[in-house]
Design an enzyme around this catalytic site. Sequence first.
Site, PDB file in Angstrom:
ATOM      1  N   GLU A   4       0.821  -1.213   0.000  1.00 55.99           N
ATOM      2  CA  GLU A   4       0.000   0.000   0.000  1.00 55.99           C
ATOM      3  C   GLU A   4       0.854   1.262   0.000  1.00 55.99           C
ATOM      4  O   GLU A   4       0.504   2.257  -0.649  1.00 55.99           O
ATOM      5  CB  GLU A   4      -0.946  -0.008   1.201  1.00 55.99           C
ATOM      6  N   HIS A  13     -10.189  -5.981   9.140  1.00 55.09           N
ATOM      7  CA  HIS A  13     -10.773  -5.749   7.819  1.00 55.09           C
ATOM      8  C   HIS A  13     -12.157  -5.101   7.916  1.00 55.09           C
ATOM      9  O   HIS A  13     -12.944  -5.190   6.975  1.00 55.09           O
ATOM     10  CB  HIS A  13     -10.918  -7.070   7.048  1.00 55.09           C
TER      11      HIS A  13
END
Length: 336
Positions: A69, A138
Amino acid sequence: MTTAPAAPGTRTLTYADAVREALAQAMTADERVFLLGEDIGTYGGAFGVTGDLVHRFGEERVRDTPISELGIVGAAVGAALTGMRPVVEIQFSDFTAQAMDQIVNQAAKIHFMLGGAATVPLVLRAPGGSGTGAAAQHSQSLEAWFAHVPGLKVVMPSTPADAKGLLLAAIDDPNPVIVLEHKLLYKDSGPVPEDAARVPLGTAEVRRPGADLTVVATGVMVPRALAAAERLAGEGISAGVVDPRTLRPLDTETILDSVVETGRLLLVQEAPKTCGYVAEIAAAVAGSRAFGHLRAPVGRLCGLDVPIPYAPQLERAAVPQVEDIVREARDLVRRW
């Protein structure tokens, strides 16, 4: 949630399809727009949002990336600085933690540190929120992180039409924009304009007018607030629902107008209560022309201050549900 048949000039699309259509229209109109992220090409994205775009626009403009990321956002910042308009997809908003240096210290600040000589027209899309059994790493709602950073704009679309219109406006914007999409909304359907109509950033929407109470809700809490308002109407309580749509910049005036009319305010978010975004709305009301119109303390209904559990019954208990909104709204009206 599925809405009534679409009006002329619109079609019924899912939220995910509306996002994909916005990306396709932006890429067709401007060759500088390209996508990058993990598994967004052949796989079509973790939630299927990018779909067939790689076949329509090619691998140069729909770029699968390594699992980094920090690298993805860093590449996007560099591309934006050199005139491109990158749209990043982070698989889960939780993973933005891996890229915070690039988001906060680079994308948000370069324009100011260079005295306005450069812009960073970058869009970062990220699905977030609970309800899918994805557990603590998540399922977070992290809008307060980003709304706290000067230089970033933050949007949370709650309908398919806004998912498209706000994303198109975000791609046009010369500033970095964080677009937070709730995972549970991807399959919701509703009318979406056929054309590339923009929804201006910084404009709230009154989803339902009310006389007794204003409910300001964000993201997936908007349809839950609307469902709660329908139940409350059966009890003789008129609850209005305001959807900020953009968290930064916030359309404070639309919220204040509603509070002046109703005299009561309930703020609803999925994120944990402590230091949550809606506290900023409460502070704005407390220091505004609406304060003297309040007939009750401002209510806040938020997620619990716990990591999102994996067990379905605990996951559900950790964030506001329709019945929770009904209970809190009823209490505000009947006690005050």
